[in-house]
Design an enzyme around this catalytic site. Structure first.
Site, mmCIF file in Angstrom:
data_model
loop_
_atom_site.group_PDB
_atom_site.id
_atom_site.type_symbol
_atom_site.label_atom_id
_atom_site.label_comp_id
_atom_site.label_asym_id
_atom_site.label_seq_id
_atom_site.Cartn_x
_atom_site.Cartn_y
_atom_site.Cartn_z
ATOM 1 N N ASP A 54 0.852 -1.188 0.000
ATOM 2 C CA ASP A 54 0.000 0.000 0.000
ATOM 3 C C ASP A 54 0.887 1.238 0.000
ATOM 4 O O ASP A 54 1.230 1.786 1.044
ATOM 5 C CB ASP A 54 -0.905 -0.018 1.226
ATOM 6 C CG ASP A 54 -2.009 1.018 1.160
ATOM 7 O OD1 ASP A 54 -2.060 1.778 0.166
ATOM 8 O OD2 ASP A 54 -2.825 1.073 2.098
ATOM 9 N N ALA A 55 1.294 1.661 -1.197
ATOM 10 C CA ALA A 55 2.214 2.791 -1.335
ATOM 11 C C ALA A 55 1.582 3.973 -2.055
ATOM 12 O O ALA A 55 2.139 5.065 -2.053
ATOM 13 C CB ALA A 55 3.480 2.353 -2.067
ATOM 14 N N LYS A 56 0.442 3.752 -2.713
ATOM 15 C CA LYS A 56 -0.323 4.808 -3.392
ATOM 16 C C LYS A 56 0.561 5.696 -4.274
ATOM 17 O O LYS A 56 0.487 6.923 -4.232
ATOM 18 C CB LYS A 56 -1.073 5.654 -2.378
ATOM 19 C CG LYS A 56 -2.109 4.867 -1.577
ATOM 20 C CD LYS A 56 -2.881 5.760 -0.633
ATOM 21 C CE LYS A 56 -3.928 4.973 0.140
ATOM 22 N NZ LYS A 56 -3.337 4.049 1.142
ATOM 23 N N ARG A 57 1.379 5.078 -5.104
ATOM 24 C CA ARG A 57 2.279 5.836 -5.961
ATOM 25 C C ARG A 57 1.537 6.355 -7.192
ATOM 26 O O ARG A 57 0.631 5.711 -7.710
ATOM 27 C CB ARG A 57 3.460 4.960 -6.407
ATOM 28 C CG ARG A 57 4.374 4.514 -5.278
ATOM 29 C CD ARG A 57 4.933 5.709 -4.507
ATOM 30 N NE ARG A 57 6.089 5.386 -3.720
ATOM 31 C CZ ARG A 57 6.105 5.245 -2.397
ATOM 32 N NH1 ARG A 57 4.999 5.407 -1.708
ATOM 33 N NH2 ARG A 57 7.216 4.965 -1.759
ATOM 34 N N THR A 86 -0.975 -0.414 -4.607
ATOM 35 C CA THR A 86 -1.976 0.642 -4.705
ATOM 36 C C THR A 86 -1.379 1.837 -5.428
ATOM 37 O O THR A 86 -0.216 2.192 -5.206
ATOM 38 C CB THR A 86 -2.490 1.078 -3.321
ATOM 39 O OG1 THR A 86 -1.401 1.552 -2.527
ATOM 40 C CG2 THR A 86 -3.178 -0.081 -2.610
#
Length: 288
Positions: free
Chosen positions: A100-103, A130
């Site tokens: 879950d890094a939302k890059r 993510t």
């Protein structure tokens, strides 16, 4: 780009894991407050003990785990090294790992993020990542291509539970159809998943507590034909009625994410395991 892999597509692997273990993903979120409540120091050693204890408790018993990269990055390079350990330990256990890094970025920068989190051989590459599409869905193309080439998945932010999310997600796009941003993101995912069975590998992040947002924004979640990662089940208030309101006929695609509801049972492995079992049973009942 990595050479094509023999690994089965992420969507198929996730569908198999959900069929075997139920629709629960356990978040590995080593908040400073959780480290303290576990009697651990807020340092790299505490971070490692916390994260590997969670994995010991739930690996092989849930569909996926989801380490939140920020809580590792706050400890610097040694914290990132612990994240690499968690990814490797999840892989060895056979449990799917969603980083879950939302890059999200453009051009070569997005390509570098994709290389870090989706390339075979990268120590940060789990089974899925993510990503944030708010520089335009096309900005995610390097991640889309590399995930497809390596049998990995993406979860694209779509409808989030934070109050400010609607400022962007509910806005109308420029164009003839004037669709909302959320509906546009879902349509892009559906296009990429067309024809995939039992699930495509490009999913969406849809908060379990967003109420009627999918209906209000014209977002067809069932048509996505991919997994729907749903934070907010259980401890954050979403039960059967809320899930029915949010996901409707798409409930079978939902991977319910629980963090606090499980993690607050630590540090005892047996208590963590029991909390995960109860959370999984509750999610399965709510999504049934």
């Amino acid at each position: 780009m990595s050479a094509p892999t023999s690994r089965a597509p992420f969507g198929a692997r996730l569908a198999g894991a959900m069929a075997e273990h139920g629709p629960l993903c356990v978040g590995i979120d080593p908040h400073a407050s959780l480290l303290t409540s576990w009697g651990l120091a807020d340092d790299v050693d505490g971070l490692r003990r916390f994260s590997l204890t969670v994995l010991e408790a739930v690996a092989g018993r849930v569909a996926a785990v989801k380490p939140q990269a920020a809580f590792f990055e706050r400890h610097g390079s040694r914290g990132v090294a612990v994240l690499e350990e968690v990814v490797a330990a999840g892989r060895e256990s056979g449990t799917l790992v969603i980083v879950d890094a939302k890059r999200g970025d453009i051009g070569s920068t997005m390509g570098a993020y994709a290389d870090a989190f989706l390339r075979d051989g990268s120590p940060l590459a789990g089974d899925a990542l993510t990503v944030s599409p708010y520089l335009g869905f096309g900005s995610l193309q390097p991640a889309v291509e590399l995930a497809a080439a390596t049998g990995r998945g993406l979860f694209v932010l779509c409808l989030t539970s934070n109050p400010e999310g609607g400022e962007v997600q509910h806005a109308r796009t420029v164009g003839d159809d004037g669709a909302t941003v959320a509906a546009t993101m879902a349509a892009h995912a559906a296009r990429l998943n067309a024809g995939a069975t039992p699930l495509g590998s490009v999913g969406l992040v849809v908060g379990a507590t967003v109420g009627a947002a999918a209906h209000a924004t014209g977002t067809d979640l069932a048509a996505v034909n991919g997994p729907l990662l749903a934070p907010g089940v259980g401890a954050q208030g979403a039960g059967a009625a809320e899930l029915a309101a949010v996901f409707g006929s798409a409930r079978g695609q939902v991977l319910a994410s629980s963090s606090r509801g499980v993690l607050q049972a630590g540090p005892d492995v047996a208590r963590l395991r029991d909390a995960a079992r109860r959370a999984g049973d509750e999610a399965a009942a709510a999504l049934g």
